[in-house]
Design an enzyme around this catalytic site. Sequence first.
Site, PDB file in Angstrom:
ATOM      1  N   SER A  16      53.295   1.997  31.593  1.00 11.84           N
ATOM      2  CA  SER A  16      54.253   2.889  32.249  1.00 11.84           C
ATOM      3  C   SER A  16      54.035   2.947  33.759  1.00 11.84           C
ATOM      4  O   SER A  16      54.915   2.576  34.545  1.00 11.84           O
ATOM      5  CB  SER A  16      54.141   4.291  31.646  1.00 11.84           C
ATOM      6  OG  SER A  16      54.206   4.214  30.247  1.00 11.84           O
ATOM      7  N   ARG A  41      50.160 -12.331  25.439  1.00 13.28           N
ATOM      8  CA  ARG A  41      50.973 -11.304  26.120  1.00 13.28           C
ATOM      9  C   ARG A  41      51.687 -11.938  27.325  1.00 13.28           C
ATOM     10  O   ARG A  41      52.835 -11.631  27.613  1.00 13.28           O
ATOM     11  CB  ARG A  41      50.094 -10.143  26.617  1.00 13.28           C
ATOM     12  CG  ARG A  41      49.410  -9.361  25.528  1.00 13.28           C
ATOM     13  CD  ARG A  41      50.223  -8.194  25.014  1.00 13.28           C
ATOM     14  NE  ARG A  41      50.536  -7.203  26.027  1.00 13.28           N
ATOM     15  CZ  ARG A  41      51.594  -6.400  25.990  1.00 13.28           C
ATOM     16  NH1 ARG A  41      52.457  -6.482  24.997  1.00 13.28           N
ATOM     17  NH2 ARG A  41      51.796  -5.501  26.937  1.00 13.28           N
ATOM     18  N   ASN A 109      43.914   9.323  34.646  1.00 15.22           N
ATOM     19  CA  ASN A 109      43.879  10.771  34.571  1.00 15.22           C
ATOM     20  C   ASN A 109      42.470  11.206  34.138  1.00 15.22           C
ATOM     21  O   ASN A 109      41.723  10.429  33.558  1.00 15.22           O
ATOM     22  CB  ASN A 109      44.905  11.234  33.530  1.00 15.22           C
ATOM     23  CG  ASN A 109      45.267  12.691  33.701  1.00 15.22           C
ATOM     24  OD1 ASN A 109      44.973  13.300  34.734  1.00 15.22           O
ATOM     25  ND2 ASN A 109      45.901  13.264  32.700  1.00 15.22           N
ATOM     26  N   LYS A 188      43.492  19.141  38.205  1.00 12.80           N
ATOM     27  CA  LYS A 188      44.409  18.584  37.194  1.00 12.80           C
ATOM     28  C   LYS A 188      43.719  18.566  35.839  1.00 12.80           C
ATOM     29  O   LYS A 188      44.341  18.888  34.810  1.00 12.80           O
ATOM     30  CB  LYS A 188      44.834  17.174  37.626  1.00 12.80           C
ATOM     31  CG  LYS A 188      45.691  16.418  36.626  1.00 12.80           C
ATOM     32  CD  LYS A 188      47.151  16.508  36.985  1.00 12.80           C
ATOM     33  CE  LYS A 188      48.125  16.001  35.941  1.00 12.80           C
ATOM     34  NZ  LYS A 188      47.921  14.645  35.493  1.00 12.80           N
TER      35      LYS A 188
HETATM   36  P1  NAD Z   1      50.191   2.834  29.333  1.00  9.71           P
HETATM   37  O1  NAD Z   1      49.485   2.863  28.011  1.00  9.71           O
HETATM   38  O2  NAD Z   1      51.666   2.956  29.368  1.00  9.71           O
HETATM   39  O3  NAD Z   1      49.814   1.486  30.099  1.00  9.71           O
HETATM   40  C1  NAD Z   1      48.516   0.976  30.166  1.00  9.71           C
HETATM   41  C2  NAD Z   1      48.635  -0.536  30.064  1.00  9.71           C
HETATM   42  O4  NAD Z   1      47.366  -1.095  30.370  1.00  9.71           O
HETATM   43  C3  NAD Z   1      49.022  -1.038  28.660  1.00  9.71           C
HETATM   44  O5  NAD Z   1      50.104  -1.921  28.787  1.00  9.71           O
HETATM   45  C4  NAD Z   1      47.774  -1.779  28.191  1.00  9.71           C
HETATM   46  O6  NAD Z   1      48.052  -2.883  27.347  1.00  9.71           O
HETATM   47  C5  NAD Z   1      47.213  -2.232  29.536  1.00  9.71           C
HETATM   48  N1  NAD Z   1      45.807  -2.645  29.492  1.00  9.71           N
HETATM   49  C6  NAD Z   1      44.731  -1.975  29.007  1.00  9.71           C
HETATM   50  N2  NAD Z   1      43.615  -2.719  29.167  1.00  9.71           N
HETATM   51  C7  NAD Z   1      44.003  -3.878  29.755  1.00  9.71           C
HETATM   52  C8  NAD Z   1      43.316  -5.045  30.160  1.00  9.71           C
HETATM   53  N3  NAD Z   1      41.986  -5.198  29.993  1.00  9.71           N
HETATM   54  N4  NAD Z   1      44.015  -6.044  30.738  1.00  9.71           N
HETATM   55  C9  NAD Z   1      45.346  -5.926  30.923  1.00  9.71           C
HETATM   56  N5  NAD Z   1      46.064  -4.846  30.552  1.00  9.71           N
HETATM   57  C10 NAD Z   1      45.389  -3.829  29.984  1.00  9.71           C
HETATM   58  O7  NAD Z   1      49.490   3.969  30.207  1.00  9.71           O
HETATM   59  P2  NAD Z   1      50.124   4.838  31.392  1.00  9.71           P
HETATM   60  O8  NAD Z   1      50.977   5.910  30.803  1.00  9.71           O
HETATM   61  O9  NAD Z   1      50.698   3.951  32.440  1.00  9.71           O
HETATM   62  O10 NAD Z   1      48.812   5.578  31.928  1.00  9.71           O
HETATM   63  C11 NAD Z   1      47.852   4.985  32.786  1.00  9.71           C
HETATM   64  C12 NAD Z   1      47.007   6.122  33.355  1.00  9.71           C
HETATM   65  O11 NAD Z   1      47.866   6.913  34.192  1.00  9.71           O
HETATM   66  C13 NAD Z   1      46.472   7.075  32.273  1.00  9.71           C
HETATM   67  O12 NAD Z   1      45.183   7.522  32.606  1.00  9.71           O
HETATM   68  C14 NAD Z   1      47.459   8.235  32.293  1.00  9.71           C
HETATM   69  O13 NAD Z   1      46.899   9.472  31.861  1.00  9.71           O
HETATM   70  C15 NAD Z   1      47.812   8.293  33.778  1.00  9.71           C
HETATM   71  N6  NAD Z   1      49.121   8.913  34.044  1.00  9.71           N
HETATM   72  C16 NAD Z   1      50.234   8.476  33.379  1.00  9.71           C
HETATM   73  C17 NAD Z   1      51.460   9.072  33.672  1.00  9.71           C
HETATM   74  C18 NAD Z   1      52.744   8.636  32.983  1.00  9.71           C
HETATM   75  O14 NAD Z   1      53.779   9.288  33.173  1.00  9.71           O
HETATM   76  N7  NAD Z   1      52.746   7.590  32.201  1.00  9.71           N
HETATM   77  C19 NAD Z   1      51.539  10.099  34.637  1.00  9.71           C
HETATM   78  C20 NAD Z   1      50.374  10.500  35.302  1.00  9.71           C
HETATM   79  C21 NAD Z   1      49.159   9.889  34.990  1.00  9.71           C
HETATM   80  O1  KPL Z   2      49.975  17.014  32.982  1.00 13.12           O
HETATM   81  C1  KPL Z   2      50.401  17.578  32.001  1.00 13.12           C
HETATM   82  C2  KPL Z   2      50.340  16.820  30.722  1.00 13.12           C
HETATM   83  O2  KPL Z   2      51.148  17.053  29.823  1.00 13.12           O
HETATM   84  O3  KPL Z   2      49.458  15.943  30.629  1.00 13.12           O
HETATM   85  C3  KPL Z   2      50.908  18.984  32.097  1.00 13.12           C
HETATM   86  C4  KPL Z   2      52.408  18.986  32.087  1.00 13.12           C
HETATM   87  C5  KPL Z   2      50.426  19.617  33.402  1.00 13.12           C
HETATM   88  C6  KPL Z   2      50.401  19.833  30.971  1.00 13.12           C
HETATM   89  O4  KPL Z   2      49.005  19.922  31.014  1.00 13.12           O
END
Ligand code: NAD
Ligand code: KPL
Length: 309
Positions: A16, A41, A109, A188
């Site tokens: 994402s 992949r 995160n 956070k």
């Molecule tokens: P996701 O699962 O959508 O994407 C992670 C990607 O990394 C996957 O496609 C996975 O296959 C790939 N991956 C893992 N190990 C790998 C490797 N060794 N080589 C290549 N690819 C690899 O995760 P995300 O939602 O993008 O989240 C990433 C981080 O960002 C998390 O810690 C999440 O909590 C944080 N985050 C996400 C959002 C959100 O809206 N998605 C928002 C804020 C923070």
């Molecule tokens: O970051 C969040 C989550 O869902 O991971 C909020 C919306 C702040 C709730 O903890």
Amino acid sequence: MSDSNATTWHILGAGSLGSLWAVRLARAGVPVRLILRTPQRLAAYRRAGGLSLVEQGQARRYSLDAETAAAPAPIRRLLLACKAYDAEDAVASLAPRLAGGAEVILLQNGLGSQDAVAARVPQARCILASSTEGAFRDGAWRVVFAGHGHTWLGDPLDLAAPAWLADLQRAGIAHDWSLDILARLWRKLALNCAINPLTVLYDCRNGGLLQHPAEVATLCGELAELLRCCGQPDAASALHDEVQRVIQATAANYSSMHQDVALGRRTEIAYLLGHACATARRHRLLLPHLEALHQRLLRHLAERGLPRH
Ligand code: NAD
Ligand code: KPL
């Protein structure tokens, strides 16, 4: 058009957030290369013809360059966009390619994974990020930009802002350089610990926690104590007020942890509540409600066949 002298952004993880960053940087003419997990992949990505990003209901496909960790070229700038539990292994697979003085931007995160990554790549500068942007995958190689937000970046070991923040500016990635990124990450983490586990245990939207005000207040009290104990008084300040504000503002949403559990996906518990409880134990700080919440959540995950870490 990309500037041939500019440093390439290698982006590990076409999930994402990785896809969201990759597409916006590439659109701004910044050279980008995706790093995918396996040759299979990579082949599937090429067959799909690129990544699709959905914005305001419109999908558009971007054919970004991609490779696996086994490619030979040195890496000078790496955006690590995987989950916290994958970060250490992911960076270890790239360590031989990371040039001296390389920069690694960590989008994970929670806390704990950043130290593990930094220990694996002592030759690199690690830059920590905390983001409120929202994105999710709704198909193979397809990501929806769900919520505009902001990203804070910082380096606790070197307060100088890197020149490449200009790339983010050009790409329209809203950001600020933070002189206290650890305080942001702790804050956070505390918000996530006060909200996410309870939404899983009560199987409710964030707004459902309005029915449990005393439990939320008690957790906020213990989390604030923890933050003060580990030298983060700013992150502790008015925590309960902010938690209540976030619950109100996101009342209709399911928390990210609730979504993970509902979809049978591994959670980042070890880097959120697990990290908070481990830090409290290290400081010999007794936080009985937080510890009980952790144990309840671990049992809940185990009952559903999900990893406890
Ligand atoms: P996701 O699962 O959508 O994407 C992670 C990607 O990394 C996957 O496609 C996975 O296959 C790939 N991956 C893992 N190990 C790998 C490797 N060794 N080589 C290549 N690819 C690899 O995760 P995300 O939602 O993008 O989240 C990433 C981080 O960002 C998390 O810690 C999440 O909590 C944080 N985050 C996400 C959002 C959100 O809206 N998605 C928002 C804020 C923070
Ligand atoms: O970051 C969040 C989550 O869902 O991971 C909020 C919306 C702040 C709730 O903890």
